[in-house]
Design a protein around this motif. Structure first.
Motif, PDB file in Angstrom:
ATOM      1  N   LEU A   1       0.867  -1.171   0.000  1.00  0.00           N
ATOM      2  CA  LEU A   1       0.000   0.000   0.000  1.00  0.00           C
ATOM      3  C   LEU A   1       0.904   1.221   0.000  1.00  0.00           C
ATOM      4  O   LEU A   1       1.780   1.338   0.855  1.00  0.00           O
ATOM      5  CB  LEU A   1      -0.908   0.018   1.232  1.00  0.00           C
ATOM      6  N   VAL A   2       0.709   2.105  -0.980  1.00  0.00           N
ATOM      7  CA  VAL A   2       1.581   3.254  -1.147  1.00  0.00           C
ATOM      8  C   VAL A   2       0.736   4.516  -1.252  1.00  0.00           C
ATOM      9  O   VAL A   2      -0.137   4.614  -2.116  1.00  0.00           O
ATOM     10  CB  VAL A   2       2.457   3.105  -2.419  1.00  0.00           C
ATOM     11  N   ARG A   3       0.980   5.464  -0.383  1.00  0.00           N
ATOM     12  CA  ARG A   3       0.274   6.751  -0.429  1.00  0.00           C
ATOM     13  C   ARG A   3       0.733   7.536  -1.657  1.00  0.00           C
ATOM     14  O   ARG A   3       1.814   7.317  -2.195  1.00  0.00           O
ATOM     15  CB  ARG A   3       0.563   7.566   0.829  1.00  0.00           C
ATOM     16  N   SER A   4      -0.094   8.477  -2.087  1.00  0.00           N
ATOM     17  CA  SER A   4       0.291   9.360  -3.194  1.00  0.00           C
ATOM     18  C   SER A   4       1.629  10.006  -2.874  1.00  0.00           C
ATOM     19  O   SER A   4       1.823  10.508  -1.769  1.00  0.00           O
ATOM     20  CB  SER A   4      -0.769  10.441  -3.393  1.00  0.00           C
ATOM     21  N   GLY A   5       2.564   9.948  -3.814  1.00  0.00           N
ATOM     22  CA  GLY A   5       3.891  10.510  -3.607  1.00  0.00           C
ATOM     23  C   GLY A   5       4.853   9.563  -2.915  1.00  0.00           C
ATOM     24  O   GLY A   5       6.045   9.831  -2.831  1.00  0.00           O
TER      25      GLY A   5
ATOM     26  N   CYS B   1       4.230  -5.526 -11.984  1.00  0.00           N
ATOM     27  CA  CYS B   1       3.647  -4.790 -10.853  1.00  0.00           C
ATOM     28  C   CYS B   1       2.473  -3.968 -11.364  1.00  0.00           C
ATOM     29  O   CYS B   1       2.627  -3.185 -12.305  1.00  0.00           O
ATOM     30  CB  CYS B   1       4.689  -3.877 -10.212  1.00  0.00           C
ATOM     31  N   THR B   2       1.320  -4.172 -10.763  1.00  0.00           N
ATOM     32  CA  THR B   2       0.113  -3.451 -11.158  1.00  0.00           C
ATOM     33  C   THR B   2      -0.335  -2.563 -10.009  1.00  0.00           C
ATOM     34  O   THR B   2      -0.280  -2.964  -8.854  1.00  0.00           O
ATOM     35  CB  THR B   2      -1.014  -4.432 -11.519  1.00  0.00           C
ATOM     36  N   ALA B   3      -0.782  -1.360 -10.329  1.00  0.00           N
ATOM     37  CA  ALA B   3      -1.198  -0.400  -9.308  1.00  0.00           C
ATOM     38  C   ALA B   3      -2.654  -0.018  -9.529  1.00  0.00           C
ATOM     39  O   ALA B   3      -3.036   0.427 -10.610  1.00  0.00           O
ATOM     40  CB  ALA B   3      -0.315   0.840  -9.357  1.00  0.00           C
ATOM     41  N   VAL B   4      -3.465  -0.200  -8.497  1.00  0.00           N
ATOM     42  CA  VAL B   4      -4.881   0.142  -8.539  1.00  0.00           C
ATOM     43  C   VAL B   4      -5.206   0.929  -7.267  1.00  0.00           C
ATOM     44  O   VAL B   4      -4.623   0.683  -6.215  1.00  0.00           O
ATOM     45  CB  VAL B   4      -5.753  -1.132  -8.679  1.00  0.00           C
ATOM     46  N   TRP B   5      -6.103   1.898  -7.369  1.00  0.00           N
ATOM     47  CA  TRP B   5      -6.451   2.729  -6.224  1.00  0.00           C
ATOM     48  C   TRP B   5      -7.301   1.919  -5.257  1.00  0.00           C
ATOM     49  O   TRP B   5      -8.257   1.252  -5.638  1.00  0.00           O
ATOM     50  CB  TRP B   5      -7.204   3.981  -6.674  1.00  0.00           C
ATOM     51  N   ASP B   6      -6.934   1.965  -3.973  1.00  0.00           N
ATOM     52  CA  ASP B   6      -7.688   1.296  -2.907  1.00  0.00           C
ATOM     53  C   ASP B   6      -8.479   2.356  -2.143  1.00  0.00           C
ATOM     54  O   ASP B   6      -7.897   3.107  -1.350  1.00  0.00           O
ATOM     55  CB  ASP B   6      -6.730   0.555  -1.973  1.00  0.00           C
ATOM     56  N   PRO B   7      -9.790   2.452  -2.362  1.00  0.00           N
ATOM     57  CA  PRO B   7     -10.579   3.502  -1.716  1.00  0.00           C
ATOM     58  C   PRO B   7     -10.731   3.311  -0.213  1.00  0.00           C
ATOM     59  O   PRO B   7     -10.995   4.272   0.506  1.00  0.00           O
ATOM     60  CB  PRO B   7     -11.933   3.421  -2.426  1.00  0.00           C
ATOM     61  N   VAL B   8     -10.539   2.103   0.279  1.00  0.00           N
ATOM     62  CA  VAL B   8     -10.650   1.856   1.718  1.00  0.00           C
ATOM     63  C   VAL B   8      -9.465   2.484   2.458  1.00  0.00           C
ATOM     64  O   VAL B   8      -9.618   3.069   3.528  1.00  0.00           O
ATOM     65  CB  VAL B   8     -10.746   0.343   2.014  1.00  0.00           C
ATOM     66  N   HIS B   9      -8.268   2.373   1.885  1.00  0.00           N
ATOM     67  CA  HIS B   9      -7.052   2.876   2.524  1.00  0.00           C
ATOM     68  C   HIS B   9      -6.583   4.221   1.965  1.00  0.00           C
ATOM     69  O   HIS B   9      -5.573   4.750   2.422  1.00  0.00           O
ATOM     70  CB  HIS B   9      -5.930   1.841   2.380  1.00  0.00           C
ATOM     71  N   SER B  10      -7.297   4.737   0.964  1.00  0.00           N
ATOM     72  CA  SER B  10      -6.894   5.982   0.287  1.00  0.00           C
ATOM     73  C   SER B  10      -5.412   5.931  -0.105  1.00  0.00           C
ATOM     74  O   SER B  10      -4.620   6.824   0.205  1.00  0.00           O
ATOM     75  CB  SER B  10      -7.171   7.203   1.168  1.00  0.00           C
ATOM     76  N   ALA B  11      -5.055   4.848  -0.787  1.00  0.00           N
ATOM     77  CA  ALA B  11      -3.665   4.617  -1.192  1.00  0.00           C
ATOM     78  C   ALA B  11      -3.654   3.742  -2.439  1.00  0.00           C
ATOM     79  O   ALA B  11      -4.660   3.097  -2.778  1.00  0.00           O
ATOM     80  CB  ALA B  11      -2.891   3.932  -0.073  1.00  0.00           C
ATOM     81  N   TRP B  12      -2.516   3.736  -3.129  1.00  0.00           N
ATOM     82  CA  TRP B  12      -2.326   2.838  -4.256  1.00  0.00           C
ATOM     83  C   TRP B  12      -2.009   1.452  -3.720  1.00  0.00           C
ATOM     84  O   TRP B  12      -1.214   1.303  -2.797  1.00  0.00           O
ATOM     85  CB  TRP B  12      -1.182   3.320  -5.143  1.00  0.00           C
ATOM     86  N   LYS B  13      -2.618   0.430  -4.287  1.00  0.00           N
ATOM     87  CA  LYS B  13      -2.322  -0.954  -3.927  1.00  0.00           C
ATOM     88  C   LYS B  13      -1.512  -1.531  -5.085  1.00  0.00           C
ATOM     89  O   LYS B  13      -2.005  -1.643  -6.204  1.00  0.00           O
ATOM     90  CB  LYS B  13      -3.610  -1.739  -3.705  1.00  0.00           C
ATOM     91  N   ILE B  14      -0.250  -1.827  -4.820  1.00  0.00           N
ATOM     92  CA  ILE B  14       0.670  -2.337  -5.837  1.00  0.00           C
ATOM     93  C   ILE B  14       0.726  -3.856  -5.698  1.00  0.00           C
ATOM     94  O   ILE B  14       1.275  -4.386  -4.733  1.00  0.00           O
ATOM     95  CB  ILE B  14       2.091  -1.755  -5.664  1.00  0.00           C
ATOM     96  N   PHE B  15       0.122  -4.570  -6.665  1.00  0.00           N
ATOM     97  CA  PHE B  15       0.152  -6.034  -6.683  1.00  0.00           C
ATOM     98  C   PHE B  15       1.370  -6.483  -7.470  1.00  0.00           C
ATOM     99  O   PHE B  15       1.661  -5.944  -8.537  1.00  0.00           O
ATOM    100  CB  PHE B  15      -1.114  -6.596  -7.336  1.00  0.00           C
ATOM    101  N   LYS B  16       2.072  -7.495  -6.951  1.00  0.00           N
ATOM    102  CA  LYS B  16       3.310  -7.963  -7.566  1.00  0.00           C
ATOM    103  C   LYS B  16       3.112  -9.376  -8.109  1.00  0.00           C
ATOM    104  O   LYS B  16       3.160 -10.353  -7.365  1.00  0.00           O
ATOM    105  CB  LYS B  16       4.442  -7.883  -6.556  1.00  0.00           C
ATOM    106  N   LEU B  17       2.871  -9.464  -9.423  1.00  0.00           N
ATOM    107  CA  LEU B  17       2.591 -10.723 -10.094  1.00  0.00           C
ATOM    108  C   LEU B  17       3.911 -11.324 -10.574  1.00  0.00           C
ATOM    109  O   LEU B  17       4.501 -10.838 -11.545  1.00  0.00           O
ATOM    110  CB  LEU B  17       1.644 -10.506 -11.270  1.00  0.00           C
ATOM    111  N   TYR B  18       4.374 -12.343  -9.889  1.00  0.00           N
ATOM    112  CA  TYR B  18       5.655 -12.962 -10.211  1.00  0.00           C
ATOM    113  C   TYR B  18       5.439 -14.329 -10.867  1.00  0.00           C
ATOM    114  O   TYR B  18       5.964 -14.592 -11.932  1.00  0.00           O
ATOM    115  CB  TYR B  18       6.524 -13.086  -8.955  1.00  0.00           C
ATOM    116  N   ALA B  19       4.645 -15.192 -10.228  1.00  0.00           N
ATOM    117  CA  ALA B  19       4.409 -16.532 -10.759  1.00  0.00           C
ATOM    118  C   ALA B  19       3.542 -16.464 -12.011  1.00  0.00           C
ATOM    119  O   ALA B  19       2.609 -15.667 -12.086  1.00  0.00           O
ATOM    120  CB  ALA B  19       3.738 -17.403  -9.699  1.00  0.00           C
TER     121      ALA B  19
END
Length: 189
Positions: free
Chosen positions: A84-88, A99-117
């Motif tokens: 979970l990464v805040r703006s900035g 790595c995919t980034a989608v906005w998480d409205p619950v945490h007011s932060a970017w959720k960076i998913f790391k797809l490796y497999a």
């Protein structure tokens, strides 16, 4: 908003898509663009490269409050590691990873998913615009799919070079139509 549909609703949606193909012709694929606001912070090749997250999406406040419906965090199946990464704020994306980034409205932060497999991942509650960074093996193609596995919305072939750290730009993505990500192609198997 859940991406679970009843059989009747899925049938109706499929019929509408088929009708649209005959009436309007095939839909054009989304053209990936470099993400604005995502900044590469270091010149170090490999896993030490840091990226800085952009401001919240312009519709983030509406996604949090919506129409009186409680906000839901985006998820992915099967589960993967995420940040979970805040703006900035900063995040990393390891070699061999999409790595995919989608906005998480619950945490007011970017959720960076790391797809490796290598897998077909189903995404849930991914809304608004976001981005991805593709640091998979050079030449590896990822497919971003709609409701059907055979509905490729767009694809991206990695140009990442782990020795120089070049070739991994941040690409803008509209997550609203995406239901699945196949991070290791081929797109139709």
């Amino acid at each position: 908003m859940s991406k679970l549909h009843t059989g009747a609703a899925a049938f109706t949606a499929a019929a509408a898509v088929l009708l649209g193909l005959f009436v309007a012709g095939p839909a054009s694929a989304q053209t990936p663009e470099r993400a604005s606001g995502v900044t590469e912070l270091s010149d170090t090749p490999g896993d030490d490269r840091l990226y800085q997250a952009p401001p919240a999406p312009r519709d983030a406040a509406a996604a949090r409050t919506g129409s009186g419906i409680q906000a839901v965090s985006p998820t992915i199946t099967p589960s993967v590691s995420f940040e979970l990464v805040r703006s900035g704020g900063t995040y990393s994306c390891g070699n061999g990873t999409l790595c995919t980034a989608v906005w998480d409205p619950v945490h007011s932060a970017w959720k960076i998913f790391k797809l490796y497999a290598c897998n077909v991942y189903q995404v849930h509650n991914w809304q608004l615009d976001g981005w991805y960074v593709d640091k998979q093996t050079y030449g590896q193609t990822s497919y971003f799919k709609g409701q059907s596995y055979y509905n490729n919305l767009w694809s991206h072939t990695s140009t990442y070079n782990p020795y120089t750290g070049s070739g991994a730009p941040s690409i803008t993505a509209n997550w609203n139509p995406v239901w699945m990500i196949h991070n290791c192609g081929p797109g139709w198997d």
